[in-house]
Motif scaffolding. Structure first.
Motif, PDB file in Angstrom:
ATOM      1  N   CYS A   1       0.837  -1.191   0.000  1.00 25.66           N
ATOM      2  CA  CYS A   1       0.000   0.000   0.000  1.00 25.66           C
ATOM      3  C   CYS A   1       0.878   1.250   0.000  1.00 25.66           C
ATOM      4  O   CYS A   1       1.884   1.306   0.698  1.00 25.66           O
TER       5      CYS A   1
ATOM      6  N   SER B   1      -4.183  -0.924   4.180  1.00 29.52           N
ATOM      7  CA  SER B   1      -4.676  -2.050   3.378  1.00 29.52           C
ATOM      8  C   SER B   1      -5.700  -1.596   2.341  1.00 29.52           C
ATOM      9  O   SER B   1      -6.566  -2.362   1.955  1.00 29.52           O
TER      10      SER B   1
ATOM     11  N   GLU C   1      -5.253  -1.255  -0.688  1.00 31.05           N
ATOM     12  CA  GLU C   1      -5.085  -1.988  -1.933  1.00 31.05           C
ATOM     13  C   GLU C   1      -6.119  -3.101  -2.084  1.00 31.05           C
ATOM     14  O   GLU C   1      -6.489  -3.465  -3.199  1.00 31.05           O
ATOM     15  N   ASN C   2      -6.631  -3.621  -0.980  1.00 30.50           N
ATOM     16  CA  ASN C   2      -7.628  -4.687  -1.054  1.00 30.50           C
ATOM     17  C   ASN C   2      -8.913  -4.211  -1.727  1.00 30.50           C
ATOM     18  O   ASN C   2      -9.403  -4.840  -2.661  1.00 30.50           O
TER      19      ASN C   2
ATOM     20  N   TYR D   1     -10.461  -5.111  -5.439  1.00 32.09           N
ATOM     21  CA  TYR D   1     -11.840  -5.585  -5.571  1.00 32.09           C
ATOM     22  C   TYR D   1     -12.614  -4.725  -6.578  1.00 32.09           C
ATOM     23  O   TYR D   1     -13.300  -5.244  -7.459  1.00 32.09           O
TER      24      TYR D   1
ATOM     25  N   VAL E   1      -1.731  -7.391  -3.276  1.00 26.23           N
ATOM     26  CA  VAL E   1      -2.714  -7.887  -2.320  1.00 26.23           C
ATOM     27  C   VAL E   1      -2.227  -9.213  -1.759  1.00 26.23           C
ATOM     28  O   VAL E   1      -1.400  -9.893  -2.356  1.00 26.23           O
ATOM     29  N   ASN E   2      -2.750  -9.581  -0.610  1.00 24.99           N
ATOM     30  CA  ASN E   2      -2.306 -10.769   0.098  1.00 24.99           C
ATOM     31  C   ASN E   2      -3.052 -12.001  -0.406  1.00 24.99           C
ATOM     32  O   ASN E   2      -4.163 -12.292   0.047  1.00 24.99           O
TER      33      ASN E   2
ATOM     34  N   GLN F   1     -10.387 -12.320  -6.597  1.00 24.21           N
ATOM     35  CA  GLN F   1     -11.314 -11.324  -6.071  1.00 24.21           C
ATOM     36  C   GLN F   1     -12.114 -11.907  -4.904  1.00 24.21           C
ATOM     37  O   GLN F   1     -12.325 -11.231  -3.894  1.00 24.21           O
TER      38      GLN F   1
ATOM     39  N   ILE G   1      -9.975 -11.944  -1.758  1.00 27.23           N
ATOM     40  CA  ILE G   1      -9.805 -10.610  -1.174  1.00 27.23           C
ATOM     41  C   ILE G   1     -11.109 -10.131  -0.543  1.00 27.23           C
ATOM     42  O   ILE G   1     -11.105  -9.524   0.527  1.00 27.23           O
ATOM     43  N   TYR G   2     -12.227 -10.430  -1.179  1.00 27.99           N
ATOM     44  CA  TYR G   2     -13.526 -10.083  -0.606  1.00 27.99           C
ATOM     45  C   TYR G   2     -13.678 -10.750   0.768  1.00 27.99           C
ATOM     46  O   TYR G   2     -14.043 -10.100   1.748  1.00 27.99           O
TER      47      TYR G   2
ATOM     48  N   MET H   1     -11.438  -9.103   3.348  1.00 29.31           N
ATOM     49  CA  MET H   1     -11.991  -7.827   3.824  1.00 29.31           C
ATOM     50  C   MET H   1     -13.198  -8.065   4.725  1.00 29.31           C
ATOM     51  O   MET H   1     -13.351  -7.403   5.755  1.00 29.31           O
TER      52      MET H   1
ATOM     53  N   CYS I   1     -11.052  -6.760   7.700  1.00 29.17           N
ATOM     54  CA  CYS I   1     -11.128  -5.295   7.641  1.00 29.17           C
ATOM     55  C   CYS I   1     -12.505  -4.758   8.053  1.00 29.17           C
ATOM     56  O   CYS I   1     -12.600  -3.761   8.778  1.00 29.17           O
TER      57      CYS I   1
END
Length: 177
Positions: A2, A79, A81-82, A86, A120-121, A146, A149-150, A153, A157
């Motif tokens: 990030c 974070s 970038e997540n 997305y 992204v992780n 995707q 990452i969804y 989050m 997050c």
């Protein structure tokens, strides 16, 4: 990795500050708040909106106001970038077939490839699947990444956002307003 607040579009940072101010200072005055953006578009904010964000992660992501505040929160969490990835994937799904390859490469290089500036992780297997999908880009080539990452989050997050001082202050003012 990030790049911090500098990576967030300035309009989103301004919008997040504007929303915080609007929700924070005017929630107690009426059932809806009317403000003006720089483009003089009339905006309406329902004072119950922040409470709906707690109902589901999708409610947060589909709310322009919620999304801006969530993105600003993610910048403070290093974070952002997540959500950027997305949203890039959501935009990619609507890309014309003739532009899929170039847009896929741009997304891959920015978020997934080795030495990606906003990496992204993702686990090795997901990266490998996505890299393989890049050989013949389709509108679904980022779906697995995707989805990961969804889920990240939603499970990590999003709960932290709901516990953040900004969100708690908004909901407190909504409930007492």
């Amino acid at each position: 990795m990030c790049r911090g607040r500098d990576s967030l579009p300035i309009t989103c940072l301004e919008r997040a500050k504007e929303l915080k101010a609007l929700f924070g200072s005017l929630l107690q005055k009426s059932d809806s708040i009317t403000g003006h953006s720089k483009k003089s578009d009339k905006l309406r904010f329902n004072v119950e909106e922040p409470l709906k964000w707690k109902e589901s992660f999708d409610n947060l992501l589909t709310s322009p106001n919620g999304l801006c505040l969530f993105r600003a929160f993610l910048v403070t969490e290093f974070s952002e970038e997540n959500v950027a990835f997305y949203l890039a994937c959501e935009d990619y799904k609507t890309t014309k077939p003739s532009k899929l390859a170039s847009k896929a490469k741009k997304i891959y290089d920015e978020f997934i490839g080795s030495d990606a500036p906003r990496e992204v992780n993702l686990d090795h297997e997901t990266k490998a699947i996505t890299k393989e999908n890049m050989k013949q880009p389709s509108q679904s080539c980022f779906n697995v990444a995707q989805s990961k990452i969804y889920t990240l989050m939603e499970k990590d997050c999003y709960p932290r956002f709901l516990k953040s001082s900004t969100y708690l202050e908004l909901t407190r003012k909504t409930k007492t307003g």
